[in-house]
Design a protein around this motif. Structure first.
Motif, mmCIF file in Angstrom:
data_model
loop_
_atom_site.group_PDB
_atom_site.id
_atom_site.type_symbol
_atom_site.label_atom_id
_atom_site.label_comp_id
_atom_site.label_asym_id
_atom_site.label_seq_id
_atom_site.Cartn_x
_atom_site.Cartn_y
_atom_site.Cartn_z
ATOM 1 N N TRP A 370 -127.415 -13.184 -3.051
ATOM 2 C CA TRP A 370 -128.299 -13.317 -1.798
ATOM 3 C C TRP A 370 -127.934 -11.695 -1.277
ATOM 4 N N LEU A 374 -130.657 -9.244 -0.115
ATOM 5 C CA LEU A 374 -130.707 -8.804 1.312
ATOM 6 C C LEU A 374 -130.866 -7.173 1.325
ATOM 7 N N CYS A 377 -134.342 -6.213 0.223
ATOM 8 C CA CYS A 377 -134.994 -6.277 1.633
ATOM 9 C C CYS A 377 -135.170 -5.258 2.377
ATOM 10 N N ALA A 386 -135.385 -11.150 4.106
ATOM 11 C CA ALA A 386 -134.140 -10.948 4.711
ATOM 12 C C ALA A 386 -133.684 -11.832 5.434
ATOM 13 N N ALA A 390 -130.197 -14.065 4.397
ATOM 14 C CA ALA A 390 -129.333 -14.117 5.504
ATOM 15 C C ALA A 390 -128.635 -15.419 5.754
ATOM 16 N N VAL A 404 -123.507 -8.552 6.389
ATOM 17 C CA VAL A 404 -124.860 -9.313 6.306
ATOM 18 C C VAL A 404 -125.521 -9.119 7.794
ATOM 19 N N LEU A 408 -129.077 -7.036 8.412
ATOM 20 C CA LEU A 408 -130.010 -7.471 8.870
ATOM 21 C C LEU A 408 -130.451 -6.766 10.285
#
Length: 489
Positions: A370, A374, A377, A386, A390, A404, A408
């Motif tokens: 993941w 991310l 993204c 995204a 997250a 993370v 984001l």
């Protein structure tokens, strides 16, 4: 006839039951019967012949200190060792061979009684007099290079293994330059490096990007012990060092000059091609292994070839390799292979295909999977996906990925969603999340210098600003804060 077990000894052994040493474990969980039986048998073995009993106890300490079959065993080893130290115990007192096993157990247990054991060693004169104790003590302090170096500096007589442990401690802590300084001091002290130390030093050169030092080590081996160039670990370390320092041709020369190449050596060469994005050469190595040396690739080697496809953007080749690796090489795809392939798809913007691949994984995706989504993204501005990535990372628990929320927040900023970005930043502050800063390293005239963003304590900060000023003059404007951070990072 079974040996007689005195009642006091039985009582002491009974106190060592693992169920009493694991407060976090289920109270109904059964204690490992083999461990208890071994303790009872060993403690009562020939009680009138303490030398033989001590040998047996040391053997038991050795097994338990290495977490033989249970995470509770190192703690059990320390409890047994404590009883051996007790004057009230019928067990024989520990000797100089017992302490290294206790130190090995202390390196695993949290919180560690390592400092107490260290003081006990000094009190009993075993440090720095005993070689085995000293080596075990350096291994105990290896996660903290500063502590390991202080122990090392107290040694009146240093051997190659002591240098290897401390150099490796520096390298694992991301302080390869400090390890290389110690490696140079090794020659001043008149200690001849063996294959293990040379391998560790070459790996430190690769980590620090110290090509000049790595080349010197290579020449040293050629001059003093040319046979070591055929050693799998020394040869592989040289291949990796040259590749990571940008000298792929030299890495190939070292590889081709090795008389015997096992799967580890081939895996290193595949990784070297991967670093330089040479996917075709990396994948070709999978077939060359069997035809040239009769070696079958394992999961690590196949992963290196997948990584090469990822770096080179050879997506279809990578997907074919993942699909056929079981039938062609007899290697079942693991989580790391899926993770690498997901990263490959995300790098080229095929985010939907990456998520589709994740859904077909036979195992639960971890943070690396993941995290790649991310990052993809961020590169391609997919805010909705995204948020999904997250959320999946957050399900994996705190600390799964420290960056993370920073990622984001940046994705929201790039999408001009400033309110969402501020909300995530507030969340970062409230949770006390700190992203570990990245750093860069460069070798100039044989010296390795490291840089982090906004480094105000660098010893050459003035020179860096001077160069930045010259660059700004060339561009016709004054340097701003963004330029400063970019230069220092």
């Amino acid at each position: 006839m079974r040996p007689y077990i005195p009642k006091p000894t039985f009582a002491f052994c009974h106190s060592l039951l693992p169920s009493r040493l694991r407060p976090a474990a289920s109270p109904t969980a059964p204690a490992p019967p083999l461990t208890v039986q071994a303790l009872l048998t060993t403690a009562g073995l020939l009680p009138h012949h303490l030398d033989l009993s001590l040998v047996a106890l040391n053997s038991l300490l050795r097994v338990l200190s290495r977490r033989a079959s249970s995470a509770a065993h190192p703690l059990l080893a320390l409890r047994l060792f404590t009883l051996m130290l007790s004057h009230a115990s019928p067990l024989p007192s520990p000797d100089h061979l017992s302490f290294p096993f206790a130190l090995s157990a202390a390196a695993i247990v949290v919180p560690s009684p390592g400092n107490q054991l260290h003081a006990l060693l000094v009190k009993n004169g075993l440090f720095p007099a005993d070689h085995y104790v000293t080596t075990a003590l350096l291994q105990l302090h290896a996660p903290r290079p500063g502590d390991a170096r202080r122990v090392f500096d107290e040694l009146p007589r240093r051997e190659a293994i002591h240098y290897d442990l401390v150099i490796g401690a520096y390298a694992r802590a991301g302080m390869a330059a400090g390890g290389l300084d110690l490696f140079r001091a090794m020659f001043v002290d008149g200690v001849v490096p063996d294959a293990v130390v040379l391998t560790t030093a070459i790996a430190a050169c690769a980590q620090a990007g110290a090509l000049e030092c790595g080349e010197w080590v290579h020449r040293y081996v050629e001059r003093t012990a040319p046979g070591l160039l055929g050693d799998a670990f020394v040869g592989s370390a040289l291949v990796s060092m040259y590749a990571k320092c940008g000298c792929l041709q030299q890495a190939v020369l070292v590889f081709d000059g090795m008389p015997e190449r096992n799967d580890y050596v081939w895996g290193t060469m595949v990784g070297a091609f991967a670093v330089h994005g040479m996917a075709e050469e990396a994948v070709a190595c999978l077939d060359r292994m069997s035809t040239e040396d009769g070696v079958r690739p394992d999961g690590v080697v196949v992963l290196g070839a997948l990584s090469a496809c990822s770096h080179a953007g050879k997506v279809e080749d990578g997907l074919s390799l993942l699909k056929e690796m079981r039938s062609r090489y007899g290697v079942a795809p693991g989580h790391e292979h899926y993770s690498c392939t997901v990263d490959m798809l995300c790098r080229v913007g095929r985010l939907v295909d990456a998520v589709a691949l994740i859904e077909t994984m036979p195992m639960a995706p971890l943070a690396s999977v993941w995290g790649s989504v991310l990052q993809g993204c961020r590169m391609y501005g997919n805010v909705e996906l995204a948020e999904v990535a997250a959320a999946e990372l957050e399900k994996l628990g705190p600390g799964a990925d420290e960056g993370v929320y920073v990622q984001l927040s940046n994705i929201y900023l790039d999408a001009n969603r400033k309110d969402d970005a501020r909300r995530v930043r507030k969340l970062i502050g409230s949770r006390g999340i700190r992203k570990v800063p990245a750093y860069s390293a460069v070798e100039v005239d044989g010296e390795v210098s490291s840089f982090v963003a906004d480094d105000q304590a660098h010893p050459q900060l003035v020179e860096i600003w001077s160069v930045l000023g010259l660059l700004a003059d060339q561009m016709g404007r004054e340097p701003d804060e963004e330029d400063t951070l970019a230069t220092l990072s």
